[in-house]
Scaffold this motif. Structure first.
Motif, mmCIF file in Angstrom:
data_model
loop_
_atom_site.group_PDB
_atom_site.id
_atom_site.type_symbol
_atom_site.label_atom_id
_atom_site.label_comp_id
_atom_site.label_asym_id
_atom_site.label_seq_id
_atom_site.Cartn_x
_atom_site.Cartn_y
_atom_site.Cartn_z
ATOM 1 N N SER A 1 0.843 -1.192 0.000
ATOM 2 C CA SER A 1 0.000 0.000 0.000
ATOM 3 C C SER A 1 0.881 1.245 0.000
ATOM 4 O O SER A 1 1.773 1.372 0.839
ATOM 5 N N GLY B 1 2.441 4.713 0.793
ATOM 6 C CA GLY B 1 2.454 5.466 2.041
ATOM 7 C C GLY B 1 3.778 6.176 2.218
ATOM 8 O O GLY B 1 4.559 6.313 1.265
ATOM 9 N N PRO B 2 4.071 6.628 3.429
ATOM 10 C CA PRO B 2 5.320 7.342 3.687
ATOM 11 C C PRO B 2 6.576 6.562 3.300
ATOM 12 O O PRO B 2 7.508 7.132 2.735
ATOM 13 N N ASN C 1 6.035 6.162 12.496
ATOM 14 C CA ASN C 1 4.729 6.090 11.838
ATOM 15 C C ASN C 1 3.754 5.356 12.759
ATOM 16 O O ASN C 1 3.860 4.142 12.941
ATOM 17 N N LYS D 1 0.773 4.479 12.311
ATOM 18 C CA LYS D 1 -0.009 3.462 11.613
ATOM 19 C C LYS D 1 0.753 2.140 11.544
ATOM 20 O O LYS D 1 0.146 1.067 11.651
ATOM 21 N N LEU E 1 1.694 13.961 3.230
ATOM 22 C CA LEU E 1 1.492 12.844 4.155
ATOM 23 C C LEU E 1 1.778 13.275 5.593
ATOM 24 O O LEU E 1 1.087 12.848 6.522
#
Length: 210
Positions: free
Chosen positions: A21, A23-24, A129, A131, A202
């Motif tokens: 996925s 993301g950062p 992060n 998440k 982000l």
């Protein structure tokens, strides 16, 4: 109680879906490759894997759920991570020493950035992060049974970390292909700013999301 084989399939499936996925981490590795070449991308990939190992370690030690239950701690990690992403992204808009596109200044950039720092950038990108933290905590608390042997859980953690390293190393390899490098020579600087803007975005999203 699910069997180890069922758990492994579940852990592997969820991990692969999560790691792919965007993301950062994705934006970070792409920018490392653009500015400092494939070596920086590979070091960043290893750093991201080490960041995952950090999350796995404190989760297996019993601190993961404790951390997740303290909202203030999640907030601290979230703001630190947001500030770090914004700092990384703003680097794309700061004046550089050299002229031209990122591909032409790879050697100079590598001389200015030691391997240890390139590695730590990857660690920080993932470790800060929230998440990623909540993903690991949720995975080990909801998918992996508490009765699963610690050695097996460590194996799961090792798999998750290595899956991240492998995926981002593959991404680095794709960005570093000769065809891609030729394309980067024409619009690499613009792409670097786009990726930098994504990192800033982000970071802002991380800072403003609850």
């Amino acid at each position: 109680m699910p069997s180890v084989s069922v758990e492994l399939v579940a852990v592997a499936t969820i991990t692969l879906l999560a790691v792919m996925s965007p993301g950062p981490d994705f934006a970070f590795v792409v920018r490392q490759c653009l500015m400092r070449g494939p070596r920086a991308g590979y070091l960043g990939a290893v750093g991201i894997g080490l960041g995952i190992a950090v999350h796995v370690s404190y989760t297996l030690l019993g601190f993961g759920l404790l951390m997740a239950q303290h909202a203030w701690l999640i907030e601290v990690i979230r703001y630190l991570g947001a500030a770090y992403l914004i700092w990384l992204g703003l680097g794309a808009f700061l004046p550089s020493r050299g002229q031209g596109d990122p591909v032409e200044t790879v050697e100079d950039s590598q001389r200015r950035s030691g391997d240890a720092w390139l590695l730590w950038q990857g660690v920080l990108c993932n470790a800060l992060n929230p998440k990623a933290m909540l993903f690991i905590v949720a995975l080990f608390s909801q998918v992996v049974s508490s009765s699963t042997a610690l050695s097996v859980q460590v194996g799961y953690g090792l798999f998750i970390a290595l899956a991240h390293v492998a995926w981002f190393a593959l991404l680095t390899r794709l960005v570093a292909t000769r065809g891609m490098q030729r394309r980067l020579q024409s619009f690499g600087r613009v792409l670097d700013k786009v990726v930098g803007a994504c990192l800033v975005g982000l970071g802002i999203r991380m800072a403003t999301s609850g």
